[in-house]
Design a protein around this motif. Structure first.
Motif, PDB file in Angstrom:
ATOM      1  N   ALA A  96       0.835  -1.208   0.000  1.00  0.00           N
ATOM      2  CA  ALA A  96       0.000   0.000   0.000  1.00  0.00           C
ATOM      3  C   ALA A  96       0.864   1.251   0.000  1.00  0.00           C
ATOM      4  O   ALA A  96       0.564   2.236  -0.695  1.00  0.00           O
ATOM      5  CB  ALA A  96      -0.926  -0.015   1.221  1.00  0.00           C
ATOM      6  N   ALA A  97       1.961   1.233   0.768  1.00  0.00           N
ATOM      7  CA  ALA A  97       2.845   2.396   0.827  1.00  0.00           C
ATOM      8  C   ALA A  97       3.578   2.600  -0.490  1.00  0.00           C
ATOM      9  O   ALA A  97       3.844   3.738  -0.888  1.00  0.00           O
ATOM     10  CB  ALA A  97       3.848   2.225   1.965  1.00  0.00           C
ATOM     11  N   ARG A  98       3.920   1.522  -1.181  1.00  0.00           N
ATOM     12  CA  ARG A  98       4.553   1.658  -2.501  1.00  0.00           C
ATOM     13  C   ARG A  98       3.609   2.359  -3.475  1.00  0.00           C
ATOM     14  O   ARG A  98       4.017   3.229  -4.242  1.00  0.00           O
ATOM     15  CB  ARG A  98       4.947   0.289  -3.046  1.00  0.00           C
ATOM     16  N   THR A  99       2.349   1.950  -3.450  1.00  0.00           N
ATOM     17  CA  THR A  99       1.368   2.598  -4.320  1.00  0.00           C
ATOM     18  C   THR A  99       1.258   4.081  -4.002  1.00  0.00           C
ATOM     19  O   THR A  99       1.239   4.932  -4.911  1.00  0.00           O
ATOM     20  CB  THR A  99      -0.003   1.924  -4.167  1.00  0.00           C
ATOM     21  N   ALA A 100       1.210   4.413  -2.732  1.00  0.00           N
ATOM     22  CA  ALA A 100       1.116   5.825  -2.322  1.00  0.00           C
ATOM     23  C   ALA A 100       2.358   6.593  -2.746  1.00  0.00           C
ATOM     24  O   ALA A 100       2.269   7.766  -3.163  1.00  0.00           O
ATOM     25  CB  ALA A 100       0.921   5.915  -0.815  1.00  0.00           C
ATOM     26  N   ALA A 101       3.534   5.969  -2.653  1.00  0.00           N
ATOM     27  CA  ALA A 101       4.782   6.623  -3.063  1.00  0.00           C
ATOM     28  C   ALA A 101       4.759   6.931  -4.554  1.00  0.00           C
ATOM     29  O   ALA A 101       5.170   8.018  -4.981  1.00  0.00           O
ATOM     30  CB  ALA A 101       5.970   5.735  -2.723  1.00  0.00           C
ATOM     31  N   ARG A 102       4.306   5.988  -5.346  1.00  0.00           N
ATOM     32  CA  ARG A 102       4.252   6.219  -6.801  1.00  0.00           C
ATOM     33  C   ARG A 102       3.272   7.340  -7.147  1.00  0.00           C
ATOM     34  O   ARG A 102       3.522   8.129  -8.072  1.00  0.00           O
ATOM     35  CB  ARG A 102       3.853   4.926  -7.511  1.00  0.00           C
ATOM     36  N   VAL A 103       2.177   7.427  -6.417  1.00  0.00           N
ATOM     37  CA  VAL A 103       1.213   8.512  -6.654  1.00  0.00           C
ATOM     38  C   VAL A 103       1.838   9.868  -6.339  1.00  0.00           C
ATOM     39  O   VAL A 103       1.715  10.822  -7.123  1.00  0.00           O
ATOM     40  CB  VAL A 103      -0.068   8.288  -5.815  1.00  0.00           C
ATOM     41  N   LEU A 104       2.532   9.970  -5.212  1.00  0.00           N
ATOM     42  CA  LEU A 104       3.222  11.214  -4.872  1.00  0.00           C
ATOM     43  C   LEU A 104       4.226  11.598  -5.945  1.00  0.00           C
ATOM     44  O   LEU A 104       4.319  12.760  -6.358  1.00  0.00           O
ATOM     45  CB  LEU A 104       3.942  11.079  -3.532  1.00  0.00           C
ATOM     46  N   ALA A 105       5.017  10.613  -6.380  1.00  0.00           N
ATOM     47  CA  ALA A 105       6.054  10.882  -7.382  1.00  0.00           C
ATOM     48  C   ALA A 105       5.467  11.389  -8.688  1.00  0.00           C
ATOM     49  O   ALA A 105       6.053  12.256  -9.352  1.00  0.00           O
ATOM     50  CB  ALA A 105       6.877   9.616  -7.628  1.00  0.00           C
ATOM     51  N   ALA A 106       4.306  10.865  -9.053  1.00  0.00           N
ATOM     52  CA  ALA A 106       3.714  11.224 -10.341  1.00  0.00           C
ATOM     53  C   ALA A 106       2.885  12.492 -10.290  1.00  0.00           C
ATOM     54  O   ALA A 106       2.881  13.281 -11.251  1.00  0.00           O
ATOM     55  CB  ALA A 106       2.852  10.061 -10.849  1.00  0.00           C
ATOM     56  N   THR A 107       2.193  12.735  -9.190  1.00  0.00           N
ATOM     57  CA  THR A 107       1.217  13.822  -9.168  1.00  0.00           C
ATOM     58  C   THR A 107       1.661  15.084  -8.446  1.00  0.00           C
ATOM     59  O   THR A 107       1.118  16.166  -8.692  1.00  0.00           O
ATOM     60  CB  THR A 107      -0.099  13.343  -8.514  1.00  0.00           C
ATOM     61  N   GLU A 108       2.642  14.972  -7.521  1.00  0.00           N
ATOM     62  CA  GLU A 108       3.053  16.150  -6.760  1.00  0.00           C
ATOM     63  C   GLU A 108       4.519  16.515  -6.938  1.00  0.00           C
ATOM     64  O   GLU A 108       4.855  17.699  -6.897  1.00  0.00           O
ATOM     65  CB  GLU A 108       2.769  15.938  -5.269  1.00  0.00           C
ATOM     66  N   PHE A 109       5.379  15.523  -7.128  1.00  0.00           N
ATOM     67  CA  PHE A 109       6.802  15.815  -7.110  1.00  0.00           C
ATOM     68  C   PHE A 109       7.548  15.364  -8.368  1.00  0.00           C
ATOM     69  O   PHE A 109       8.776  15.271  -8.354  1.00  0.00           O
ATOM     70  CB  PHE A 109       7.442  15.181  -5.864  1.00  0.00           C
ATOM     71  N   ASP A 110       6.832  15.106  -9.428  1.00  0.00           N
ATOM     72  CA  ASP A 110       7.494  14.794 -10.694  1.00  0.00           C
ATOM     73  C   ASP A 110       8.369  15.971 -11.116  1.00  0.00           C
ATOM     74  O   ASP A 110       7.941  17.126 -11.055  1.00  0.00           O
ATOM     75  CB  ASP A 110       6.448  14.503 -11.772  1.00  0.00           C
ATOM     76  N   ARG A 111       9.595  15.675 -11.541  1.00  0.00           N
ATOM     77  CA  ARG A 111      10.545  16.747 -11.863  1.00  0.00           C
ATOM     78  C   ARG A 111      10.019  17.673 -12.954  1.00  0.00           C
ATOM     79  O   ARG A 111      10.260  18.887 -12.918  1.00  0.00           O
ATOM     80  CB  ARG A 111      11.889  16.151 -12.291  1.00  0.00           C
ATOM     81  N   ASP A 112       9.302  17.137 -13.931  1.00  0.00           N
ATOM     82  CA  ASP A 112       8.789  17.980 -15.010  1.00  0.00           C
ATOM     83  C   ASP A 112       7.756  18.980 -14.492  1.00  0.00           C
ATOM     84  O   ASP A 112       7.716  20.135 -14.939  1.00  0.00           O
ATOM     85  CB  ASP A 112       8.174  17.115 -16.113  1.00  0.00           C
ATOM     86  N   LEU A 113       6.910  18.548 -13.548  1.00  0.00           N
ATOM     87  CA  LEU A 113       5.941  19.477 -12.960  1.00  0.00           C
ATOM     88  C   LEU A 113       6.645  20.599 -12.207  1.00  0.00           C
ATOM     89  O   LEU A 113       6.283  21.777 -12.319  1.00  0.00           O
ATOM     90  CB  LEU A 113       5.012  18.723 -12.015  1.00  0.00           C
ATOM     91  N   LEU A 114       7.664  20.240 -11.441  1.00  0.00           N
ATOM     92  CA  LEU A 114       8.397  21.241 -10.681  1.00  0.00           C
ATOM     93  C   LEU A 114       9.161  22.189 -11.598  1.00  0.00           C
ATOM     94  O   LEU A 114       9.304  23.380 -11.308  1.00  0.00           O
ATOM     95  CB  LEU A 114       9.365  20.558  -9.721  1.00  0.00           C
TER      96      LEU A 114
END
Length: 421
Positions: free
Chosen positions: A372-390
């Motif tokens: 469950a935590a892995r899934t949450a980590a991937r969501v954070l990486a894609a939706t909030e902290f993706d380098r392209d978004l930043l």
């Protein structure tokens, strides 16, 4: 735009260390900007008298000044290195065509060549704050005398006054800047997740496990980063001592080096965990560290128990999420808030590594929780902290400095809003 990018510790993925500046520089080049990076060669070839060398990294021209530096240096030697680089970088930066100067700390002395170049070329300067200054060095005892503290405070104020805009790596850092300089224009652009770099982390992690007898299919807790005074990696060694009794199959890996390497190793030996359930490795290129992140069940970021450090934006946190791995921290602050909100890891008790070991051990041995935590980590990486978004927010700050906005004051970009809600 013609951009002069000042960073004393610029690193590429083929080198050890954080690659934030590299990732932003290559994206600036991709978008058609002319980027000249001025940095230091911290490990110049012995015996050479060449002060500068130049390379091209992902389209950015990088100017490397021969200024040796190691985390293990004394405070005096570090200050000497800061001063030497500031002097060399000022002349080199001012010789380059520029529409804007971007300077990223630490150290805050990076502002000296940045302001010099910006004034000589009549260009705006944007300053990036990676640590609260001078609160952090004072809290860590690096600045003890009233004179050095006054000098540090004066440098901080001068740097902020000369910046057209300030980029902060966390909401806490932004708040610290505004508290001392209410009129400063500040945008939060935190460290990010390089998902492309960690795209093969799962497969490389499996390969690492297959060729590593002490690991195999056992749960793995990973620390990958600097072993400096601020990082308090001894906390992880003390965790390992408890884990050996409570969860003997759990393995701990420490990847990196720094001023505290010998002390951490000695503690691991005296605690009878080195080579048993705790294993230490020298620093390695970030591309190679990706395999360790892919192999781990929990990536850990530790700091000393100092409130001034709670605003940190450690690369290893975002690397863990980029690899789709849960992250644990042993401090409060914005990262702890995100972990509790998202479920992408754990918040460990700051002063109790034994209790932390019990929590972490129970976590990494529970497949349902880790999945469950892995899934949450991937969501954070894609939706909030993706380098392209930043990067979108980062590039907007530079463009706004060259073409000033109509309304002065603080600016909070899209990324800033996402991490504070």
């Amino acid at each position: 735009m013609k951009i002069v990018y000042l960073h004393q510790y610029f690193r590429t993925p083929a080198m050890s260390g954080g690659t934030r500046s590299y990732e932003f520089a290559r994206r600036l080049v991709r978008d058609g900007h002319d980027v000249q990076v001025v940095t230091s060669d911290t490990e110049p070839v012995s015996g050479t008298r060449q002060t500068w060398r130049t390379t091209v990294e992902a389209g950015a021209v990088v100017h490397w000044a021969a200024v040796p530096y190691r985390n293990a240096m004394s405070v005096r030697d570090r200050l000497s290195a800061f001063g030497q680089f500031a002097r060399l970088a000022a002349t080199r930066a001012a010789s380059l065509e520029q529409d804007v100067v971007f300077a990223t700390s630490t150290p805050l002395t990076i502002a000296l060549p940045a302001v010099y170049s910006a004034r000589r070329r009549r260009a705006p300067m944007v300053l990036e704050v990676r640590d609260l200054w001078p609160e952090v060095p004072i809290a860590l005892g690096a600045l003890r005398s009233p004179l050095t503290r006054r000098a540090a405070t004066a440098l901080e104020g001068w740097a902020y006054r000369n910046a057209a805009h300030i980029v902060a790596l966390s909401p806490g850092m932004a708040a610290g800047v505004r508290a001392r300089h209410p009129g400063a224009a500040v945008t939060v652009v935190p460290n990010g997740c390089d998902r492309e770099l960690f795209a093969d982390a799962d497969s490389s992690g499996q390969a690492l496990r297959a060729r590593t007898p002490w690991l195999g299919d056992r749960p793995l807790i990973l620390y990958a980063g600097t072993l400096g005074f601020v990082n308090d990696v001894g906390y992880l060694v003390r965790m390992a001592a408890t884990l050996r009794r409570a969860h003997p199959d759990v393995r701990v890996a420490i990847v990196g080096q720094g001023a505290e390497t010998a002390r951490v190793r000695a503690l691991a030996e005296s605690s009878d965990v080195l080579g048993r359930n705790l294993f230490m490795f020298d620093q390695m290129p970030k591309a190679e560290v990706a395999a360790f992140f892919g192999a781990c069940d929990l990536a850990v970021s530790t700091v000393r128990d100092e409130p001034a450090l709670h605003a940190n934006s450690a690369n290893k946190v975002f690397d863990g999420w980029a690899a789709g791995r849960p992250v644990a921290v042993n401090h409060e602050g914005w990262i702890a808030d995100i972990l509790r909100r998202s479920g992408a890891g754990l918040v460990l008790p700051a002063g109790d590594p034994a209790a932390a070991a019990v929590l972490a051990g129970a976590f990494v041995t529970d497949p349902t929780r880790t999945a469950a935590a892995r899934t949450a980590a991937r969501v954070l990486a894609a939706t909030e902290f993706d380098r392209d978004l930043l990067f979108d927010s980062f590039e907007s700050v530079l463009r706004g400095a060259v073409v000033p906005r109509q309304t002065p004051g603080s600016s909070i970009g899209r990324t800033s809003q996402s991490v504070t809600n």
